[in-house]
Design a protein around this motif. Structure first.
Motif, PDB file in Angstrom:
ATOM      1  N   ALA A 101       0.829  -1.209   0.000  1.00  0.00           N
ATOM      2  CA  ALA A 101       0.000   0.000   0.000  1.00  0.00           C
ATOM      3  C   ALA A 101       0.861   1.257   0.000  1.00  0.00           C
ATOM      4  CB  ALA A 101      -0.912  -0.004   1.224  1.00  0.00           C
ATOM      5  N   LYS A 102       0.365   2.303  -0.644  1.00  0.00           N
ATOM      6  CA  LYS A 102       1.094   3.572  -0.725  1.00  0.00           C
ATOM      7  C   LYS A 102       0.171   4.750  -0.393  1.00  0.00           C
ATOM      8  CE  LYS A 102       4.272   1.737  -4.211  1.00  0.00           C
ATOM      9  NZ  LYS A 102       4.795   1.871  -5.587  1.00  0.00           N
ATOM     10  N   PRO A 103      -0.334   4.771   0.832  1.00  0.00           N
ATOM     11  CA  PRO A 103      -1.228   5.866   1.221  1.00  0.00           C
ATOM     12  C   PRO A 103      -0.458   7.175   1.407  1.00  0.00           C
ATOM     13  CG  PRO A 103      -0.710   4.528   3.120  1.00  0.00           C
ATOM     14  CD  PRO A 103      -0.094   3.836   1.940  1.00  0.00           C
ATOM     15  N   ILE A 104      -1.165   8.285   1.377  1.00  0.00           N
ATOM     16  CA  ILE A 104      -0.563   9.569   1.725  1.00  0.00           C
ATOM     17  C   ILE A 104      -0.372   9.597   3.241  1.00  0.00           C
ATOM     18  CG2 ILE A 104      -0.993  12.058   1.888  1.00  0.00           C
ATOM     19  CD1 ILE A 104      -2.282  11.922  -0.844  1.00  0.00           C
ATOM     20  N   ILE A 105       0.815   9.987   3.683  1.00  0.00           N
ATOM     21  CA  ILE A 105       1.127  10.063   5.115  1.00  0.00           C
ATOM     22  C   ILE A 105       0.972  11.512   5.560  1.00  0.00           C
ATOM     23  CG2 ILE A 105       2.812   9.561   6.912  1.00  0.00           C
ATOM     24  CD1 ILE A 105       1.920   7.097   5.322  1.00  0.00           C
ATOM     25  N   ILE A 106       0.209  11.700   6.613  1.00  0.00           N
ATOM     26  CA  ILE A 106      -0.051  13.034   7.168  1.00  0.00           C
ATOM     27  C   ILE A 106       0.349  13.016   8.641  1.00  0.00           C
ATOM     28  CG2 ILE A 106      -1.778  14.857   7.426  1.00  0.00           C
ATOM     29  CD1 ILE A 106      -3.630  13.072   5.618  1.00  0.00           C
ATOM     30  N   SER A 107       0.931  14.107   9.115  1.00  0.00           N
ATOM     31  CA  SER A 107       1.259  14.200  10.542  1.00  0.00           C
ATOM     32  C   SER A 107       0.715  15.484  11.137  1.00  0.00           C
ATOM     33  CB  SER A 107       2.770  14.150  10.768  1.00  0.00           C
ATOM     34  OG  SER A 107       3.056  14.416  12.142  1.00  0.00           O
ATOM     35  N   ALA A 108      -0.020  15.348  12.240  1.00  0.00           N
ATOM     36  CA  ALA A 108      -0.484  16.498  13.004  1.00  0.00           C
ATOM     37  C   ALA A 108       0.255  16.592  14.342  1.00  0.00           C
ATOM     38  CB  ALA A 108      -1.989  16.398  13.246  1.00  0.00           C
ATOM     39  N   THR A 109       1.402  15.915  14.431  1.00  0.00           N
ATOM     40  CA  THR A 109       2.227  15.931  15.641  1.00  0.00           C
ATOM     41  C   THR A 109       3.192  17.108  15.587  1.00  0.00           C
ATOM     42  OG1 THR A 109       2.073  13.533  15.894  1.00  0.00           O
ATOM     43  CG2 THR A 109       3.939  14.625  16.959  1.00  0.00           C
ATOM     44  N   LYS A 110       3.341  17.818  16.705  1.00  0.00           N
ATOM     45  CA  LYS A 110       4.211  18.997  16.755  1.00  0.00           C
ATOM     46  C   LYS A 110       5.291  18.775  17.814  1.00  0.00           C
ATOM     47  CE  LYS A 110       0.288  22.072  15.773  1.00  0.00           C
ATOM     48  NZ  LYS A 110      -0.529  23.186  16.311  1.00  0.00           N
ATOM     49  N   GLY A 111       6.521  18.634  17.386  1.00  0.00           N
ATOM     50  CA  GLY A 111       7.597  18.463  18.359  1.00  0.00           C
ATOM     51  C   GLY A 111       8.901  18.101  17.697  1.00  0.00           C
ATOM     52  N   LEU A 112       9.934  17.976  18.506  1.00  0.00           N
ATOM     53  CA  LEU A 112      11.266  17.571  18.066  1.00  0.00           C
ATOM     54  C   LEU A 112      11.681  16.358  18.876  1.00  0.00           C
ATOM     55  CD1 LEU A 112      12.959  21.107  17.975  1.00  0.00           C
ATOM     56  CD2 LEU A 112      12.171  19.773  16.004  1.00  0.00           C
ATOM     57  N   GLU A 113      12.244  15.374  18.221  1.00  0.00           N
ATOM     58  CA  GLU A 113      12.659  14.152  18.901  1.00  0.00           C
ATOM     59  C   GLU A 113      13.820  14.442  19.859  1.00  0.00           C
ATOM     60  OE1 GLU A 113      13.126   9.543  17.599  1.00  0.00           O
ATOM     61  OE2 GLU A 113      14.351  10.967  16.477  1.00  0.00           O
ATOM     62  N   GLN A 114      13.721  13.892  21.049  1.00  0.00           N
ATOM     63  CA  GLN A 114      14.791  14.073  22.024  1.00  0.00           C
ATOM     64  C   GLN A 114      16.087  13.427  21.539  1.00  0.00           C
ATOM     65  OE1 GLN A 114      14.448  15.912  25.242  1.00  0.00           O
ATOM     66  NE2 GLN A 114      12.987  16.591  23.690  1.00  0.00           N
ATOM     67  N   ASN A 115      17.191  14.026  21.876  1.00  0.00           N
ATOM     68  CA  ASN A 115      18.552  13.574  21.565  1.00  0.00           C
ATOM     69  C   ASN A 115      18.917  13.785  20.091  1.00  0.00           C
ATOM     70  OD1 ASN A 115      18.949  12.681  24.269  1.00  0.00           O
ATOM     71  ND2 ASN A 115      17.846  10.799  23.774  1.00  0.00           N
ATOM     72  N   THR A 116      18.072  13.337  19.164  1.00  0.00           N
ATOM     73  CA  THR A 116      18.404  13.518  17.745  1.00  0.00           C
ATOM     74  C   THR A 116      18.029  14.907  17.245  1.00  0.00           C
ATOM     75  OG1 THR A 116      16.272  12.811  16.821  1.00  0.00           O
ATOM     76  CG2 THR A 116      17.869  11.082  17.359  1.00  0.00           C
ATOM     77  N   HIS A 117      17.056  15.568  17.897  1.00  0.00           N
ATOM     78  CA  HIS A 117      16.518  16.874  17.505  1.00  0.00           C
ATOM     79  C   HIS A 117      15.805  16.811  16.162  1.00  0.00           C
ATOM     80  CE1 HIS A 117      20.365  18.223  19.776  1.00  0.00           C
ATOM     81  NE2 HIS A 117      19.387  17.939  20.631  1.00  0.00           N
ATOM     82  N   LYS A 118      15.453  15.624  15.712  1.00  0.00           N
ATOM     83  CA  LYS A 118      14.836  15.493  14.400  1.00  0.00           C
ATOM     84  C   LYS A 118      13.384  15.955  14.407  1.00  0.00           C
ATOM     85  CE  LYS A 118      17.797  11.959  12.387  1.00  0.00           C
ATOM     86  NZ  LYS A 118      17.878  10.641  11.709  1.00  0.00           N
ATOM     87  N   ARG A 119      13.004  16.576  13.279  1.00  0.00           N
ATOM     88  CA  ARG A 119      11.620  16.951  13.049  1.00  0.00           C
ATOM     89  C   ARG A 119      10.808  15.700  12.666  1.00  0.00           C
ATOM     90  NH1 ARG A 119      11.890  19.359   8.487  1.00  0.00           N
ATOM     91  NH2 ARG A 119      14.140  19.265   8.168  1.00  0.00           N
ATOM     92  N   ILE A 120       9.489  15.812  12.712  1.00  0.00           N
ATOM     93  CA  ILE A 120       8.634  14.664  12.421  1.00  0.00           C
ATOM     94  C   ILE A 120       8.893  14.134  11.015  1.00  0.00           C
ATOM     95  CG2 ILE A 120       6.255  13.861  12.196  1.00  0.00           C
ATOM     96  CD1 ILE A 120       7.205  14.426  15.095  1.00  0.00           C
ATOM     97  N   GLN A 122      11.600  14.121   9.397  1.00  0.00           N
ATOM     98  CA  GLN A 122      12.862  13.374   9.384  1.00  0.00           C
ATOM     99  C   GLN A 122      12.699  11.997  10.023  1.00  0.00           C
ATOM    100  OE1 GLN A 122      14.989  16.655  11.314  1.00  0.00           O
ATOM    101  NE2 GLN A 122      16.293  16.824   9.513  1.00  0.00           N
ATOM    102  N   ILE A 123      11.880  11.909  11.057  1.00  0.00           N
ATOM    103  CA  ILE A 123      11.596  10.602  11.669  1.00  0.00           C
ATOM    104  C   ILE A 123      10.889   9.707  10.653  1.00  0.00           C
ATOM    105  CG2 ILE A 123      10.317   9.405  13.487  1.00  0.00           C
ATOM    106  CD1 ILE A 123      10.623  11.960  15.194  1.00  0.00           C
ATOM    107  N   GLY A 125      11.068   9.986   7.483  1.00  0.00           N
ATOM    108  CA  GLY A 125      12.060   9.666   6.460  1.00  0.00           C
ATOM    109  C   GLY A 125      12.969   8.526   6.856  1.00  0.00           C
ATOM    110  N   ASP A 126      13.228   8.406   8.152  1.00  0.00           N
ATOM    111  CA  ASP A 126      14.061   7.305   8.645  1.00  0.00           C
ATOM    112  C   ASP A 126      13.334   5.963   8.561  1.00  0.00           C
ATOM    113  OD1 ASP A 126      16.108   9.044   9.288  1.00  0.00           O
ATOM    114  OD2 ASP A 126      15.634   9.115  11.428  1.00  0.00           O
ATOM    115  N   GLU A 127      12.025   5.988   8.792  1.00  0.00           N
ATOM    116  CA  GLU A 127      11.286   4.740   8.987  1.00  0.00           C
ATOM    117  C   GLU A 127      10.483   4.282   7.768  1.00  0.00           C
ATOM    118  OE1 GLU A 127      12.002   3.112  11.555  1.00  0.00           O
ATOM    119  OE2 GLU A 127      13.025   4.715  12.648  1.00  0.00           O
ATOM    120  N   PHE A 128      10.194   5.178   6.836  1.00  0.00           N
ATOM    121  CA  PHE A 128       9.384   4.845   5.680  1.00  0.00           C
ATOM    122  C   PHE A 128      10.215   4.893   4.410  1.00  0.00           C
ATOM    123  CE2 PHE A 128       6.185   5.661   8.753  1.00  0.00           C
ATOM    124  CZ  PHE A 128       4.990   5.099   8.299  1.00  0.00           C
ATOM    125  N   PRO A 129       9.848   4.132   3.387  1.00  0.00           N
ATOM    126  CA  PRO A 129      10.549   4.233   2.107  1.00  0.00           C
ATOM    127  C   PRO A 129      10.387   5.630   1.519  1.00  0.00           C
ATOM    128  CG  PRO A 129       8.571   2.887   1.893  1.00  0.00           C
ATOM    129  CD  PRO A 129       8.772   3.126   3.348  1.00  0.00           C
TER     130      PRO A 129
END
Length: 341
Positions: A101-120, A122-123, A125-129
């Motif tokens: 499946a190739k659904p559109i991914i949407i995020s309504a989460t607002k924050g920065l990951e602890q330690n890595t400082h990554k934006r949503i 970027q997270i 991007g790390d976990e999805f193709p």
């Protein structure tokens, strides 16, 4: 146009967005990790822990099974705390890979990951193709679930590198009380949505201490200058911070009793301890974690953020609030439009 969409996260914002989408004529599955909450939504069409007086559309189907939630959907909307974003993304990605499946991914989460400082983004991007991550749509702006629940007029930003995907998301959400604008500045929209939570804690502290409107206006305005400085340094479009996901979100989060970050700060200003405040809140206060990330990012990028630094010291170094205010007021005079200071 009617679509199938999975909403991941059955808190206040996830519940309200699921209800909005269902009332817009879409097929909505709402996933969470509480059997009690799922049963309440399905049987009574309420979610009283988060929204005591709200009736959820009976068209919203709550579930605990992630695989069945994702089956056949055209879009996945993440509405979960930042700390859980990578954990849930790691569960979603293999399910999508298995089905192709190739659904559109949407995020309504607002924050920065602890330690890595990554934006949503970027997270994700790390976990999805790449083919899924590159079309990610970020959903941000001045919005409290409690107000959207009463159909208060609300305008938000949807940002994506793929404007076509942003326009698709815009179309499925918009109605007579909910209006979206598109933007291609992912960095600015995400940083504005995250960093405003830090300033909102400061605004709550000032209210708890008894300061008036002049003080709050000064904090919000100079807080925006800090957010803009860091954002520009990290590649954002300066104009984004003048928009809904910048000054708009900062205003609503720094002035409303619905804001968890404001309420946290207000309690701190009244003399309560941070651990007690967080224990009694019952929901995640994103600004506490973001304050640490902002502190580290400011050091990394050599950007001055004196207000954010003071809030960091109050939260993490047990600094005296009034001493921090005095330090801020005694800083040497600066030019207002000097974005390096």
């Amino acid at each position: 146009m009617s679509v199938k969409i999975a909403v991941l996260g059955a808190g206040s914002w996830g519940t309200v967005l699921a209800d909005l989408l269902a009332n817009n004529g879409h097929e909505v599955r709402l996933w969470g990790n509480s059997a009690e909450t799922a049963a309440e939504i399905n049987d009574h069409h309420t979610n009283k822990h988060y929204l005591p007086d709200f009736k959820v559309s009976p068209k919203v189907v709550a579930t605990l099974d992630l695989k069945s939630t994702l089956a056949g959907v055209q879009a996945i909307l993440f509405v979960i705390p930042t700390a859980a974003m990578r954990i849930v993304a790691k569960q979603v990605a293999p399910i999508l890979a298995e089905t192709g499946a190739k659904p559109i991914i949407i995020s309504a989460t607002k924050g920065l990951e602890q330690n890595t400082h990554k934006r949503i983004s970027q997270i994700i991007g790390d976990e999805f193709p790449a083919e899924l991550a590159e079309g990610l749509v970020i959903f941000s702006g001045p919005s409290h679930a409690e107000d959207v629940a009463t159909h208060d007029i609300t305008s938000l930003t949807v940002a994506s590198q793929n404007i076509g995907d942003a326009e698709w998301v815009q179309a499925i959400f918009m109605n007579d009380y909910f209006r979206l604008y598109t933007n291609d500045d992912m960095v600015g929209v995400e940083l504005g949505g995250a960093l405003k939570n830090v300033i909102a804690i400061g605004a709550g502290i000032l209210h708890g201490l008894g300061y008036g409107d002049n003080t709050k206006a000064a904090l919000i305005t100079r807080g925006l200058a800090e957010i803009s400085r860091l954002g520009i340094e990290m590649g954002a479009n300066p104009l984004t911070f003048m928009g809904l996901s910048g000054i708009g979100d900062l205003i609503v989060t720094s002035t409303s009793v619905h804001s968890r970050n404001w309420r946290c700060g207000n309690a701190l200003g009244q003399g309560q301890k941070l651990d007690d405040v967080l224990a009694n809140m019952g929901q995640v206060v994103e600004g506490v974690g973001t304050a640490k990330a902002a502190h580290e990012l400011a050091q990394q990028h050599h950007v001055e953020m004196p207000i954010s630094e003071s809030i960091y010291r109050v939260l993490y170094e047990n600094a005296n609030v009034q001493d921090e205010i005095n330090k801020l007021m005694q800083r040497r005079g600066r030019r207002e439009m000097d974005f390096q200071r």
